[in-house]
Write a protein that holds these residues in place. Sequence first.
Motif, PDB file in Angstrom:
ATOM      1  N   GLU A   1       0.851  -1.191   0.000  1.00 50.67           N
ATOM      2  CA  GLU A   1       0.000   0.000   0.000  1.00 50.67           C
ATOM      3  C   GLU A   1       0.887   1.241   0.000  1.00 50.67           C
ATOM      4  OE1 GLU A   1      -3.666   2.011   2.567  1.00 50.67           O
ATOM      5  OE2 GLU A   1      -2.277   0.607   3.519  1.00 50.67           O
ATOM      6  N   VAL A   2       0.548   2.209  -0.827  1.00 48.84           N
ATOM      7  CA  VAL A   2       1.305   3.455  -0.912  1.00 48.84           C
ATOM      8  C   VAL A   2       0.511   4.542  -0.182  1.00 48.84           C
ATOM      9  CG1 VAL A   2       2.361   5.167  -2.427  1.00 48.84           C
ATOM     10  CG2 VAL A   2       2.300   2.765  -3.122  1.00 48.84           C
ATOM     11  N   VAL A   3       1.107   5.059   0.871  1.00 44.97           N
ATOM     12  CA  VAL A   3       0.460   6.076   1.701  1.00 44.97           C
ATOM     13  C   VAL A   3       1.193   7.394   1.521  1.00 44.97           C
ATOM     14  CG1 VAL A   3      -0.276   6.713   4.026  1.00 44.97           C
ATOM     15  CG2 VAL A   3      -0.195   4.303   3.364  1.00 44.97           C
ATOM     16  N   LYS A   4       0.433   8.451   1.339  1.00 48.67           N
ATOM     17  CA  LYS A   4       1.016   9.773   1.116  1.00 48.67           C
ATOM     18  C   LYS A   4       0.844  10.636   2.368  1.00 48.67           C
ATOM     19  CE  LYS A   4       0.726  13.820  -1.945  1.00 48.67           C
ATOM     20  NZ  LYS A   4       0.011  14.445  -3.084  1.00 48.67           N
ATOM     21  N   TYR A   5       1.951  11.209   2.834  1.00 50.64           N
ATOM     22  CA  TYR A   5       1.940  12.142   3.958  1.00 50.64           C
ATOM     23  C   TYR A   5       2.326  13.522   3.430  1.00 50.64           C
ATOM     24  CZ  TYR A   5       1.915   7.987   6.881  1.00 50.64           C
ATOM     25  OH  TYR A   5       1.588   6.791   7.466  1.00 50.64           O
ATOM     26  N   GLU A   6       1.484  14.479   3.682  1.00 52.70           N
ATOM     27  CA  GLU A   6       1.763  15.824   3.200  1.00 52.70           C
ATOM     28  C   GLU A   6       1.443  16.847   4.273  1.00 52.70           C
ATOM     29  OE1 GLU A   6      -0.631  16.645  -0.172  1.00 52.70           O
ATOM     30  OE2 GLU A   6      -2.453  15.771   0.666  1.00 52.70           O
ATOM     31  N   ASP A   7       2.113  17.978   4.168  1.00 54.06           N
ATOM     32  CA  ASP A   7       1.943  19.063   5.124  1.00 54.06           C
ATOM     33  C   ASP A   7       2.129  20.377   4.393  1.00 54.06           C
ATOM     34  OD1 ASP A   7       1.508  20.418   7.413  1.00 54.06           O
ATOM     35  OD2 ASP A   7       3.389  19.884   8.397  1.00 54.06           O
ATOM     36  N   ASP A   8       1.480  21.418   4.877  1.00 54.59           N
ATOM     37  CA  ASP A   8       1.612  22.740   4.261  1.00 54.59           C
ATOM     38  C   ASP A   8       3.010  23.313   4.494  1.00 54.59           C
ATOM     39  OD1 ASP A   8      -1.013  22.530   3.485  1.00 54.59           O
ATOM     40  OD2 ASP A   8      -1.787  23.583   5.250  1.00 54.59           O
ATOM     41  N   TYR A   9       3.426  24.113   3.538  1.00 47.89           N
ATOM     42  CA  TYR A   9       4.698  24.846   3.644  1.00 47.89           C
ATOM     43  C   TYR A   9       5.885  23.886   3.840  1.00 47.89           C
ATOM     44  CZ  TYR A   9       1.059  28.222   4.718  1.00 47.89           C
ATOM     45  OH  TYR A   9      -0.083  28.973   4.696  1.00 47.89           O
ATOM     46  N   ARG A  10       5.956  22.904   2.975  1.00 45.93           N
ATOM     47  CA  ARG A  10       7.074  21.972   3.039  1.00 45.93           C
ATOM     48  C   ARG A  10       7.574  21.693   1.627  1.00 45.93           C
ATOM     49  NH1 ARG A  10       6.388  16.396   6.177  1.00 45.93           N
ATOM     50  NH2 ARG A  10       6.446  17.866   7.933  1.00 45.93           N
ATOM     51  N   SER A  11       8.888  21.660   1.478  1.00 46.10           N
ATOM     52  CA  SER A  11       9.516  21.380   0.190  1.00 46.10           C
ATOM     53  C   SER A  11      10.702  20.458   0.408  1.00 46.10           C
ATOM     54  CB  SER A  11       9.967  22.680  -0.498  1.00 46.10           C
ATOM     55  OG  SER A  11       8.879  23.564  -0.696  1.00 46.10           O
ATOM     56  N   TRP A  12      11.202  19.942  -0.719  1.00 43.81           N
ATOM     57  CA  TRP A  12      12.370  19.060  -0.683  1.00 43.81           C
ATOM     58  C   TRP A  12      13.536  19.717  -1.428  1.00 43.81           C
ATOM     59  CZ3 TRP A  12      12.610  15.097   2.484  1.00 43.81           C
ATOM     60  CH2 TRP A  12      11.453  14.407   2.842  1.00 43.81           C
TER      61      TRP A  12
ATOM     62  N   LEU B   1       5.539  13.138   1.245  1.00 45.78           N
ATOM     63  CA  LEU B   1       6.364  11.952   1.423  1.00 45.78           C
ATOM     64  C   LEU B   1       5.509  10.714   1.215  1.00 45.78           C
ATOM     65  CD1 LEU B   1       9.009  10.538   2.360  1.00 45.78           C
ATOM     66  CD2 LEU B   1       8.129  10.737   4.708  1.00 45.78           C
ATOM     67  N   PHE B   2       5.988   9.784   0.392  1.00 47.99           N
ATOM     68  CA  PHE B   2       5.278   8.540   0.129  1.00 47.99           C
ATOM     69  C   PHE B   2       5.971   7.402   0.873  1.00 47.99           C
ATOM     70  CE2 PHE B   2       4.148  11.261  -3.373  1.00 47.99           C
ATOM     71  CZ  PHE B   2       2.822  10.957  -3.633  1.00 47.99           C
ATOM     72  N   MET B   3       5.164   6.534   1.460  1.00 51.58           N
ATOM     73  CA  MET B   3       5.683   5.381   2.183  1.00 51.58           C
ATOM     74  C   MET B   3       4.909   4.142   1.754  1.00 51.58           C
ATOM     75  SD  MET B   3       6.219   6.881   6.039  1.00 51.58           S
ATOM     76  CE  MET B   3       7.096   5.402   6.531  1.00 51.58           C
ATOM     77  N   THR B   4       5.579   2.997   1.762  1.00 53.30           N
ATOM     78  CA  THR B   4       4.946   1.737   1.368  1.00 53.30           C
ATOM     79  C   THR B   4       4.912   0.781   2.555  1.00 53.30           C
ATOM     80  OG1 THR B   4       7.043   0.785   0.630  1.00 53.30           O
ATOM     81  CG2 THR B   4       5.730   1.980  -1.003  1.00 53.30           C
ATOM     82  N   THR B   5       3.804   0.070   2.690  1.00 52.59           N
ATOM     83  CA  THR B   5       3.657  -0.943   3.725  1.00 52.59           C
ATOM     84  C   THR B   5       3.158  -2.232   3.074  1.00 52.59           C
ATOM     85  OG1 THR B   5       1.414  -0.132   4.186  1.00 52.59           O
ATOM     86  CG2 THR B   5       3.189   0.693   5.568  1.00 52.59           C
ATOM     87  N   PRO B   6       3.731  -3.382   3.436  1.00 51.22           N
ATOM     88  CA  PRO B   6       3.275  -4.644   2.843  1.00 51.22           C
ATOM     89  C   PRO B   6       1.835  -4.947   3.219  1.00 51.22           C
ATOM     90  CG  PRO B   6       4.782  -5.044   4.669  1.00 51.22           C
ATOM     91  CD  PRO B   6       4.809  -3.580   4.409  1.00 51.22           C
ATOM     92  N   MET B   7       1.132  -5.605   2.324  1.00 45.67           N
ATOM     93  CA  MET B   7      -0.298  -5.839   2.501  1.00 45.67           C
ATOM     94  C   MET B   7      -0.650  -7.245   2.041  1.00 45.67           C
ATOM     95  SD  MET B   7      -3.386  -3.455   1.128  1.00 45.67           S
ATOM     96  CE  MET B   7      -5.092  -3.809   1.550  1.00 45.67           C
ATOM     97  N   ASP B   8      -1.579  -7.862   2.749  1.00 44.52           N
ATOM     98  CA  ASP B   8      -2.071  -9.174   2.362  1.00 44.52           C
ATOM     99  C   ASP B   8      -2.995  -8.998   1.155  1.00 44.52           C
ATOM    100  OD1 ASP B   8      -3.257 -11.692   2.127  1.00 44.52           O
ATOM    101  OD2 ASP B   8      -3.173 -12.042   4.283  1.00 44.52           O
TER     102      ASP B   8
END
Length: 310
Positions: free
Chosen positions: A66-77, A89-96
């Motif tokens: 599963e691809v989960v997206k975390y976002e916040d205002d006023y943030r850059s890379w 920021l995208f994070m992946t977690t294993p899923m059945d």
Amino acid sequence: MPKANKKKTKSPVTEQKQWVLIAADDALTEVKEDKQAEPAFVKLRHPKTDQGAMFLFSANSGKVFEVVKYEDDYRSWFIQDTVQQDGSLFMTTPMDPLFLVLPYLIKADQSGMYMTLDQIVMDQDYPQCSKLLECEGISDIKYITDCKGSEDMKAYRYNKQTTLEWLKGKVERTTNVLRENNIQAGSGAKVETFVRSRKDETSKDDYLEYAHGLISDYLSPELSEELYTYLEIKDNFVESKTEREEPPAKKPKLTNGSEPNEDYTKFNSKEKTDKSTAKETAAQKALKKVDKTGMKSISSFFSAKPKSKK
């Protein structure tokens, strides 16, 4: 000569072609021999919301994440010499994969017929759902279905009872992990550094309810309610609330519908006795010794003056 006004031109908006992703090594391992077997981001139907969500298939579709997206205002890379405006920021977690197949099984069960998996897992809106049949965990489908046929040709049908038992095992294993890691799962937030008494320890039902909530993130609301009932979780909040509540005060019984049986005047006499036996201060004792002959009370100064006779 007057100077010509220079118009400010806006910089063209370029399409973003890079993102920041945190993933396990086995999720992004490439197979050089076969480019079609490389990891792929695919949009599938989410089992809880029934809406499209992003998932990641590893090489050869062996695992799904599963691809989960975390976002916040006023943030850059800051990436090398560039600044990326989108600081999500995208994070992946294993899923059945069975969680993603389960809605298709329930829908196909309305026909009451045994069907093959390629007939069950079909979706015009998300055609790449067929990749789920290539995942490693798809062989466990026997725990949530009834199966007929030979090894070469098998047909399946959804079984609610075995599915609830399978989900119960998921909840219990999640509960054990929460206990082993000392995760606070009771009602209300608690700080781990505080010494907690035995009475304040998290109960088994608290862990079950917390684990049920985690598993329900991948279940339909109807199936989540059925699982909650199947687990027989006690509502500790209601029980503790009833224990804290004091019993209602007894109403005085009336004789002939008017007089109470108990004498409530005894409480008034007790208050008077307490006031009379109260110790006097030194100023009050000294005031009693003063000769008050000819003195007027202070209330006389505020009374109405007598009218003079003409």
